[in-house]
Design a protein around this motif. Structure first.
Motif, PDB file in Angstrom:
ATOM      1  N   GLU A   1      25.186  11.913 135.664  1.00 41.56           N
ATOM      2  CA  GLU A   1      24.727  12.619 136.860  1.00 41.56           C
ATOM      3  C   GLU A   1      25.046  11.770 138.083  1.00 41.56           C
ATOM      4  O   GLU A   1      24.967  10.539 138.039  1.00 41.56           O
ATOM      5  N   LYS A   2      25.438  12.419 139.160  1.00 49.53           N
ATOM      6  CA  LYS A   2      25.739  11.667 140.376  1.00 49.53           C
ATOM      7  C   LYS A   2      25.393  12.489 141.607  1.00 49.53           C
ATOM      8  O   LYS A   2      25.163  13.693 141.525  1.00 49.53           O
ATOM      9  N   THR A   3      25.374  11.824 142.735  1.00 48.15           N
ATOM     10  CA  THR A   3      25.094  12.467 144.002  1.00 48.15           C
ATOM     11  C   THR A   3      26.412  12.700 144.727  1.00 48.15           C
ATOM     12  O   THR A   3      27.228  11.795 144.853  1.00 48.15           O
ATOM     13  N   GLY A   4      26.612  13.930 145.200  1.00 45.58           N
ATOM     14  CA  GLY A   4      27.807  14.276 145.953  1.00 45.58           C
ATOM     15  C   GLY A   4      27.428  14.726 147.345  1.00 45.58           C
ATOM     16  O   GLY A   4      26.246  14.821 147.689  1.00 45.58           O
ATOM     17  N   ARG A   5      28.432  15.007 148.166  1.00 48.98           N
ATOM     18  CA  ARG A   5      28.174  15.449 149.528  1.00 48.98           C
ATOM     19  C   ARG A   5      28.889  16.749 149.796  1.00 48.98           C
ATOM     20  O   ARG A   5      30.042  16.921 149.423  1.00 48.98           O
ATOM     21  N   ASN A   6      28.170  17.672 150.454  1.00 53.13           N
ATOM     22  CA  ASN A   6      28.770  18.888 150.964  1.00 53.13           C
ATOM     23  C   ASN A   6      29.071  18.605 152.429  1.00 53.13           C
ATOM     24  O   ASN A   6      28.186  18.657 153.282  1.00 53.13           O
ATOM     25  N   ILE A   7      30.319  18.296 152.710  1.00 49.65           N
ATOM     26  CA  ILE A   7      30.695  17.849 154.056  1.00 49.65           C
ATOM     27  C   ILE A   7      30.504  18.952 155.096  1.00 49.65           C
ATOM     28  O   ILE A   7      30.059  18.696 156.215  1.00 49.65           O
ATOM     29  N   SER A   8      30.802  20.199 154.730  1.00 53.76           N
ATOM     30  CA  SER A   8      30.692  21.280 155.711  1.00 53.76           C
ATOM     31  C   SER A   8      29.254  21.522 156.153  1.00 53.76           C
ATOM     32  O   SER A   8      28.998  21.903 157.290  1.00 53.76           O
ATOM     33  N   LYS A   9      28.284  21.317 155.260  1.00 57.71           N
ATOM     34  CA  LYS A   9      26.874  21.514 155.614  1.00 57.71           C
ATOM     35  C   LYS A   9      26.157  20.196 155.869  1.00 57.71           C
ATOM     36  O   LYS A   9      24.983  20.185 156.214  1.00 57.71           O
ATOM     37  N   ASN A  10      26.854  19.076 155.662  1.00 61.42           N
ATOM     38  CA  ASN A  10      26.301  17.745 155.850  1.00 61.42           C
ATOM     39  C   ASN A  10      25.021  17.545 155.025  1.00 61.42           C
ATOM     40  O   ASN A  10      24.001  17.088 155.525  1.00 61.42           O
ATOM     41  N   THR A  11      25.101  17.909 153.754  1.00 65.85           N
ATOM     42  CA  THR A  11      23.967  17.745 152.850  1.00 65.85           C
ATOM     43  C   THR A  11      24.417  17.016 151.593  1.00 65.85           C
ATOM     44  O   THR A  11      25.599  16.977 151.278  1.00 65.85           O
ATOM     45  N   THR A  12      23.435  16.465 150.896  1.00 64.31           N
ATOM     46  CA  THR A  12      23.742  15.838 149.605  1.00 64.31           C
ATOM     47  C   THR A  12      23.374  16.816 148.501  1.00 64.31           C
ATOM     48  O   THR A  12      22.422  17.595 148.633  1.00 64.31           O
ATOM     49  N   ILE A  13      24.142  16.771 147.446  1.00 60.92           N
ATOM     50  CA  ILE A  13      23.865  17.621 146.284  1.00 60.92           C
ATOM     51  C   ILE A  13      23.886  16.761 145.034  1.00 60.92           C
ATOM     52  O   ILE A  13      24.542  15.725 145.000  1.00 60.92           O
ATOM     53  N   LYS A  14      23.146  17.192 144.030  1.00 63.07           N
ATOM     54  CA  LYS A  14      23.136  16.510 142.748  1.00 63.07           C
ATOM     55  C   LYS A  14      24.129  17.201 141.825  1.00 63.07           C
ATOM     56  O   LYS A  14      24.060  18.414 141.627  1.00 63.07           O
ATOM     57  N   ILE A  15      25.043  16.426 141.285  1.00 61.69           N
ATOM     58  CA  ILE A  15      25.981  16.951 140.297  1.00 61.69           C
ATOM     59  C   ILE A  15      25.427  16.536 138.940  1.00 61.69           C
ATOM     60  O   ILE A  15      25.322  15.340 138.645  1.00 61.69           O
ATOM     61  N   PRO A  16      25.045  17.513 138.103  1.00 60.18           N
ATOM     62  CA  PRO A  16      24.408  17.169 136.830  1.00 60.18           C
ATOM     63  C   PRO A  16      25.385  16.501 135.851  1.00 60.18           C
ATOM     64  O   PRO A  16      26.606  16.624 135.994  1.00 60.18           O
ATOM     65  N   ALA A  17      24.836  15.801 134.887  1.00 63.72           N
ATOM     66  CA  ALA A  17      25.651  15.212 133.827  1.00 63.72           C
ATOM     67  C   ALA A  17      26.351  16.342 133.076  1.00 63.72           C
ATOM     68  O   ALA A  17      25.795  17.427 132.900  1.00 63.72           O
ATOM     69  N   HIS A  18      27.592  16.084 132.676  1.00 65.72           N
ATOM     70  CA  HIS A  18      28.348  17.113 131.967  1.00 65.72           C
ATOM     71  C   HIS A  18      29.443  16.470 131.114  1.00 65.72           C
ATOM     72  O   HIS A  18      29.783  15.303 131.299  1.00 65.72           O
ATOM     73  N   ASN A  19      29.959  17.245 130.189  1.00 67.94           N
ATOM     74  CA  ASN A  19      31.042  16.798 129.320  1.00 67.94           C
ATOM     75  C   ASN A  19      32.351  17.418 129.776  1.00 67.94           C
ATOM     76  O   ASN A  19      32.370  18.564 130.235  1.00 67.94           O
ATOM     77  N   ILE A  20      33.446  16.655 129.644  1.00 67.43           N
ATOM     78  CA  ILE A  20      34.769  17.186 129.955  1.00 67.43           C
ATOM     79  C   ILE A  20      35.732  16.801 128.836  1.00 67.43           C
ATOM     80  O   ILE A  20      35.562  15.766 128.188  1.00 67.43           O
ATOM     81  N   PRO A  21      36.743  17.638 128.597  1.00 73.49           N
ATOM     82  CA  PRO A  21      37.758  17.264 127.610  1.00 73.49           C
ATOM     83  C   PRO A  21      38.709  16.238 128.221  1.00 73.49           C
ATOM     84  O   PRO A  21      38.953  16.242 129.428  1.00 73.49           O
TER      85      PRO A  21
END
Length: 96
Positions: free
Chosen positions: A57-77
């Motif tokens: 899990e990590k914290t990301g930024r929505n630059i257009s709205k100038n807010t922080t968002i949480k990106i949940p933990a996930h699996n990728i191939p």
């Protein structure tokens, strides 16, 4: 190289119908996808491994709205090439 190029090359090398090779390539890809979706890694000795990587899990930024968002933990191939494969590319492909 595209899938169609790969099918044509295999068809020429083996003398098989393109339709048969196309079905084989499609089936291979479906089986790899199915295995990964069910949580199983695919190991191809001398070529590499199709594996599942877990992203924390990590914290990301929505630059257009100038807010922080949480990106949940996930699996990728992911694909991890075999050492022999990596060495072959290193020794045969020129650095641009």
């Amino acid at each position: 190289m595209t899938k169609a190029d790969l099918v044509a090359k295999i068809s020429d090398k083996l003398g098989m119908e393109k339709g048969d090779v196309q079905a084989t390539v499609e089936t291979f890809m479906e089986e790899v996808k199915s295995s990964l979706e069910s949580g199983d890694n695919v190991y191809l000795r001398g070529f590499g491994s199709f594996i599942i990587k877990t992203r924390a899990e990590k914290t990301g930024r929505n630059i257009s709205k100038n807010t922080t968002i949480k990106i949940p933990a996930h699996n990728i191939p992911a694909f991890k090439p075999a050492k022999v494969f990596v060495e072959g590319v290193k020794s045969n492909v020129e650095v641009n």
